[in-house]
Design a protein around this motif. Structure first.
Motif, mmCIF file in Angstrom:
data_model
loop_
_atom_site.group_PDB
_atom_site.id
_atom_site.type_symbol
_atom_site.label_atom_id
_atom_site.label_comp_id
_atom_site.label_asym_id
_atom_site.label_seq_id
_atom_site.Cartn_x
_atom_site.Cartn_y
_atom_site.Cartn_z
ATOM 1 N N LYS A 1 19.365 -13.050 7.032
ATOM 2 C CA LYS A 1 20.248 -12.786 5.642
ATOM 3 C C LYS A 1 19.795 -14.055 4.819
ATOM 4 O O LYS A 1 19.896 -13.799 3.534
ATOM 5 C CB LYS A 1 21.753 -13.422 6.131
ATOM 6 C CG LYS A 1 22.788 -13.441 4.908
ATOM 7 C CD LYS A 1 24.078 -13.569 5.564
ATOM 8 C CE LYS A 1 24.827 -14.849 4.971
ATOM 9 N NZ LYS A 1 25.946 -15.096 5.516
ATOM 10 N N LEU A 2 19.603 -15.451 5.199
ATOM 11 C CA LEU A 2 18.870 -16.415 4.289
ATOM 12 C C LEU A 2 17.598 -15.960 3.718
ATOM 13 O O LEU A 2 17.408 -16.128 2.566
ATOM 14 C CB LEU A 2 18.520 -17.571 5.240
ATOM 15 C CG LEU A 2 19.882 -18.296 5.793
ATOM 16 C CD1 LEU A 2 19.480 -19.709 6.479
ATOM 17 C CD2 LEU A 2 20.860 -18.978 4.712
ATOM 18 N N LYS A 3 16.707 -15.230 4.353
ATOM 19 C CA LYS A 3 15.478 -14.625 3.780
ATOM 20 C C LYS A 3 15.729 -13.770 2.738
ATOM 21 O O LYS A 3 15.320 -13.667 1.599
ATOM 22 C CB LYS A 3 14.479 -14.062 4.994
ATOM 23 C CG LYS A 3 14.000 -14.891 5.703
ATOM 24 C CD LYS A 3 13.052 -14.175 6.963
ATOM 25 C CE LYS A 3 12.520 -14.871 8.079
ATOM 26 N NZ LYS A 3 11.814 -14.246 8.809
ATOM 27 N N LEU A 4 16.935 -12.791 2.824
ATOM 28 C CA LEU A 4 17.145 -11.951 1.933
ATOM 29 C C LEU A 4 17.824 -12.594 0.736
ATOM 30 O O LEU A 4 17.465 -12.377 -0.597
ATOM 31 C CB LEU A 4 18.464 -10.898 2.499
ATOM 32 C CG LEU A 4 17.896 -9.823 3.372
ATOM 33 C CD1 LEU A 4 19.056 -9.161 3.749
ATOM 34 C CD2 LEU A 4 16.818 -8.970 2.557
ATOM 35 N N LEU A 5 18.788 -13.656 0.703
ATOM 36 C CA LEU A 5 19.263 -14.480 -0.319
ATOM 37 C C LEU A 5 17.946 -15.314 -0.949
ATOM 38 O O LEU A 5 17.851 -15.319 -2.221
ATOM 39 C CB LEU A 5 20.177 -15.570 0.126
ATOM 40 C CG LEU A 5 21.604 -15.025 0.860
ATOM 41 C CD1 LEU A 5 22.372 -16.163 1.556
ATOM 42 C CD2 LEU A 5 22.373 -14.366 -0.256
ATOM 43 N N GLU B 1 6.057 -8.588 -3.796
ATOM 44 C CA GLU B 1 6.792 -8.535 -2.959
ATOM 45 C C GLU B 1 6.746 -7.125 -2.180
ATOM 46 O O GLU B 1 6.836 -5.955 -3.207
ATOM 47 C CB GLU B 1 8.274 -8.629 -3.215
ATOM 48 C CG GLU B 1 8.543 -9.835 -3.717
ATOM 49 C CD GLU B 1 9.344 -10.724 -2.570
ATOM 50 O OE1 GLU B 1 9.815 -9.972 -1.480
ATOM 51 O OE2 GLU B 1 9.428 -11.833 -2.478
ATOM 52 N N GLY B 2 6.360 -7.064 -0.905
ATOM 53 C CA GLY B 2 6.009 -5.670 -0.616
ATOM 54 C C GLY B 2 4.741 -5.030 -1.410
ATOM 55 O O GLY B 2 3.699 -5.846 -1.370
ATOM 56 N N LYS B 3 4.908 -3.852 -1.812
ATOM 57 C CA LYS B 3 3.912 -3.314 -2.775
ATOM 58 C C LYS B 3 3.827 -3.501 -4.189
ATOM 59 O O LYS B 3 3.206 -3.110 -5.074
ATOM 60 C CB LYS B 3 3.703 -1.750 -2.399
ATOM 61 C CG LYS B 3 3.552 -1.383 -1.085
ATOM 62 C CD LYS B 3 3.531 -0.114 -0.607
ATOM 63 C CE LYS B 3 3.172 0.173 0.761
ATOM 64 N NZ LYS B 3 3.065 1.992 0.960
ATOM 65 N N GLY C 1 16.011 -4.848 1.379
ATOM 66 C CA GLY C 1 16.053 -5.740 2.196
ATOM 67 C C GLY C 1 16.648 -5.466 3.604
ATOM 68 O O GLY C 1 16.267 -6.080 4.676
ATOM 69 N N LEU C 2 17.390 -4.778 3.610
ATOM 70 C CA LEU C 2 18.281 -4.298 4.963
ATOM 71 C C LEU C 2 17.217 -3.654 5.674
ATOM 72 O O LEU C 2 17.732 -4.110 7.108
ATOM 73 C CB LEU C 2 19.262 -3.506 4.497
ATOM 74 C CG LEU C 2 20.313 -3.146 5.691
ATOM 75 C CD1 LEU C 2 20.965 -4.198 6.129
ATOM 76 C CD2 LEU C 2 21.432 -1.971 5.086
ATOM 77 N N GLU C 3 16.380 -3.084 5.337
ATOM 78 C CA GLU C 3 15.424 -2.675 6.298
ATOM 79 C C GLU C 3 14.801 -3.781 7.222
ATOM 80 O O GLU C 3 14.407 -3.381 8.359
ATOM 81 C CB GLU C 3 14.329 -1.850 5.467
ATOM 82 C CG GLU C 3 14.771 -0.664 4.691
ATOM 83 C CD GLU C 3 13.596 0.058 3.762
ATOM 84 O OE1 GLU C 3 12.467 -0.471 3.767
ATOM 85 O OE2 GLU C 3 14.104 0.793 3.091
ATOM 86 N N SER C 4 14.680 -4.811 6.791
ATOM 87 C CA SER C 4 13.969 -5.984 7.439
ATOM 88 C C SER C 4 15.122 -6.468 8.730
ATOM 89 O O SER C 4 14.610 -6.797 9.512
ATOM 90 C CB SER C 4 13.734 -7.235 6.565
ATOM 91 O OG SER C 4 14.746 -7.767 6.245
#
Length: 189
Positions: free
Chosen positions: A62-66, A106-108, A37-40
């Motif tokens: 950060k909210l999206k990652l949570l 989520e992603g691939k 998620g940090l990549e985003s």
């Protein structure tokens, strides 16, 4: 003042180190998800000129990652799910496409919530869950459908004595869950 490539790299490194320190002792899978998620967060949009704008952007990320972490907690990848159920990954794709298995992408990667399974039943789902899925499928009208289903199924509800619909189904209260779904028009609230 436009952030330079160097200033974005410094901010990225600061966030990475802060997250890495908070991840000590956490399960490796959780650490992997956070670091992915940090990549985003890697590329702060260049049109943010002030520190306040950049901080708001980071807070939003950060909210999206949570939210992603909450969605993925208790989920398995398809290969793990196939192994648990003793079926092929292709069989899982078929069940997902027919709406007989709750999964999201989520992603691939596809992820499957573990809580929907009861390996003692013929279809390996909680008794009555296939009926709930069939009912919810009728209301697939937007891109947030999975999130709505997931939230509804996993949030306590007064109608079920403050239990979640999943907990109620596990206790054999499928008729109550189906009646409630019918009364609210699909359970997307």
């Amino acid at each position: 003042m436009q952030p330079t490539s160097d200033s974005r790299e410094i901010v990225r490194e600061r966030i990475f180190l802060r997250l890495k320190s908070k991840l000590r002792g956490k399960p490796a899978r959780f650490e992997q998800l956070v670091l992915e998620g940090l990549e985003s967060l890697a590329d702060v949009p260049e049109d943010y000129e002030t520190d306040e704008e950049r901080e708001l952007w980071f807070e939003n990320q950060k909210l999206k990652l949570l939210a992603r972490r909450e969605r993925l907690s208790g989920c398995m990848k398809l290969d793990e799910t196939a192994q648990l159920l003793g079926v092929s990954v292709n069989a899982l794709y078929m069940r997902i496409s027919r709406g007989n298995l709750l999964a999201f992408k989520e992603g691939k990667e596809h992820f499957v919530p573990r809580w929907q399974f009861d390996l003692s039943t013929d279809n390996q789902l909680i008794r009555g869950f296939d009926q709930v899925l069939a009912h919810l499928k009728e209301f697939d009208d937007n891109s947030d459908t999975f999130k709505n289903k997931l939230l509804w199924l996993t949030r306590p509800c007064e109608r079920f004595d403050s239990e979640t619909p999943i907990e109620a189904m596990k206790k054999g209260r499928i008729h109550e869950v189906m009646d409630y779904l019918a009364s609210i028009g699909g359970g997307h609230r």
